[in-house]
Design an enzyme around this catalytic site. Structure first.
Site, PDB file in Angstrom:
ATOM      1  N   TYR A 108      -3.346   1.393   1.922  1.00  0.00           N
ATOM      2  CA  TYR A 108      -3.789   0.915   0.613  1.00  0.00           C
ATOM      3  C   TYR A 108      -4.986  -0.034   0.756  1.00  0.00           C
ATOM      4  CZ  TYR A 108      -4.378  -2.016  -3.357  1.00  0.00           C
ATOM      5  OH  TYR A 108      -4.979  -2.695  -4.378  1.00  0.00           O
ATOM      6  N   ASP A 128      -1.079   2.173  -4.632  1.00  0.00           N
ATOM      7  CA  ASP A 128      -0.033   1.138  -4.673  1.00  0.00           C
ATOM      8  C   ASP A 128       1.026   1.563  -5.691  1.00  0.00           C
ATOM      9  OD1 ASP A 128      -1.156   0.687  -7.143  1.00  0.00           O
ATOM     10  OD2 ASP A 128      -1.577  -1.435  -6.829  1.00  0.00           O
ATOM     11  N   GLU A 148      -7.457  -8.525  -1.681  1.00  0.00           N
ATOM     12  CA  GLU A 148      -6.436  -7.477  -1.627  1.00  0.00           C
ATOM     13  C   GLU A 148      -5.202  -7.941  -0.857  1.00  0.00           C
ATOM     14  OE1 GLU A 148      -6.138  -4.834  -3.287  1.00  0.00           O
ATOM     15  OE2 GLU A 148      -8.128  -4.770  -4.174  1.00  0.00           O
TER      16      GLU A 148
END
Ligand code: SF4
Length: 351
Positions: A122, A140, A39
């Site tokens: 996020y 996002d 991520e």
């Protein structure tokens, strides 16, 4: 959205994801550390670029302890070319905290995970939903675009406070049984089908539940106010070579843009132009006058800033005591140092 529609929306979305999802290395694991790494790498970087970096990174640092205690220069070298290097430093700081405060187990709740360095709302939601199957939002840009169209949300997505509206929307829609798949499905839908321009609505699995599609105005959403213009700065880059064929390089300061990365000396060009004198004074060297050889010119664009680079090769005649963190090295030695992309471009020309 009515309860029955929500159920159908989730079902079609998750089913589409399971049929169409790309085979990506981080989709073969539920290890929160590995998902965290993926991520962080995926922020601001394309999937195809990330794949080889992710594989190499996890080969080098297979466990959270390996990364926590890796030397910073080696870590930056592993990250070289991905850009946004503060991501790597923050990731390591966050990982170290997990090792030292949480017995190497990534927290499984938003409260604790959000306190880790570099973990924003996020990333927290992505790790919690994908690794731990918690029904947590992970919003996002892709998710905002999809939901602004499905639910016809007209808030300005350029404003930080708007994120909350979308987080609540995800909380209202999320699949409690498959939250990780649900979040990833929204992101994939945004990158593959519900694209910024010309969304492929006819291929969309949630078309029947999409307000913008029904009203025929998907191309007007999301609302996004214009960004302020990025600043331009012009530099002369001095590729200075001594009589033994070694090049002058310096380490950038340990805070700010591209902290701790290495570069060829850069001097900002102001309205008076640039003189070789400034370079000689700043770096305590004497160069052969009038022998500058232009190597290349290019622009490097950061999110908020553009560097306009004019690079020239100069011959060093004499060197006095060099400033701290400034050294002459061979090309082979320079290649072992972490360098940002614009400097790698110059290095390529020298090879
Ligand atoms: Fe996006 Fe079109 Fe699907 Fe609506 S129908 S979510 S606008 S791709």
């Amino acid at each position: 959205m009515k309860y029955q529609y929500k159920k159908e929306f989730r079902h079609h979305l998750v089913e589409w994801f399971n049929n169409e999802k790309r085979d990506l290395p981080w989709r073969h694991t539920s290890d929160p550390y590995k998902i965290w790494v993926s991520e962080v790498m995926l922020q601001q970087t394309r999937v195809d670029t990330v794949i080889p970096y992710y594989n190499r990174f996890l080969e080098k640092y297979p466990t959270i302890q390996d990364l926590a205690y890796a030397p910073q220069e080696e870590l930056l070298k592993m990250w070289e070319g991905l850009g946004y290097y503060s991501r790597a430093r923050n990731l390591q700081a966050g990982v170290k905290e997990v090792v030292e405060r949480y017995n190497s187990i990534v927290p499984d709740n938003r409260h604790d995970i959000s306190k880790l360095k570099g973990v924003g709302p996020y990333t927290a939601g992505a790790i919690l939903s994908i690794a731990y199957q918690k029904a947590e939002h992970a919003v996002d840009g892709n998710v905002m675009r999809v939901l602004s169209r499905v639910l016809h949300i007209e808030e300005d997505i350029a404003l930080p406070k708007t994120r909350k509206v979308f987080e609540e929307a995800v909380e209202m829609l999320i699949d409690e049984q498959y939250p990780g798949d649900f979040n990833q499905a929204l992101m994939d839908l945004g990158s593959m089908i519900c694209t910024p321009t010309s969304p492929k609505c006819l291929l969309c699995p949630v078309r029947d539940y999409c307000t913008a599609f029904n009203e025929g105005n998907a191309d007007q959403l999301p609302i996004k106010s214009k960004k302020v213009k990025t600043k331009k700065v012009k530099f002369n880059v001095f590729v200075a070579v001594d009589q033994e064929g070694r090049y002058l390089v310096e380490k950038r300061p340990s805070t700010g843009l591209l902290a701790d990365m290495w570069q060829f000396p850069m001097i900002e060009i102001n309205e008076n132009g640039i003189s070789d004198e400034t370079f000689q004074q700043n770096y305590n060297v004497e160069i052969l006058e009038y022998e500058d050889k232009e190597l290349l010119r290019f622009k490097h664009i950061f999110s908020h800033l553009t560097w306009e680079m004019e690079c020239m090769q100069v011959q060093v005649l004499q060197k006095m005591e060099l400033p701290d963190d400034v050294v002459f090295l061979t090309i082979e030695q320079i290649k072992t140092l972490p360098m940002p992309v614009p400097m790698l471009k110059i290095l390529n020309v020298l090879n």
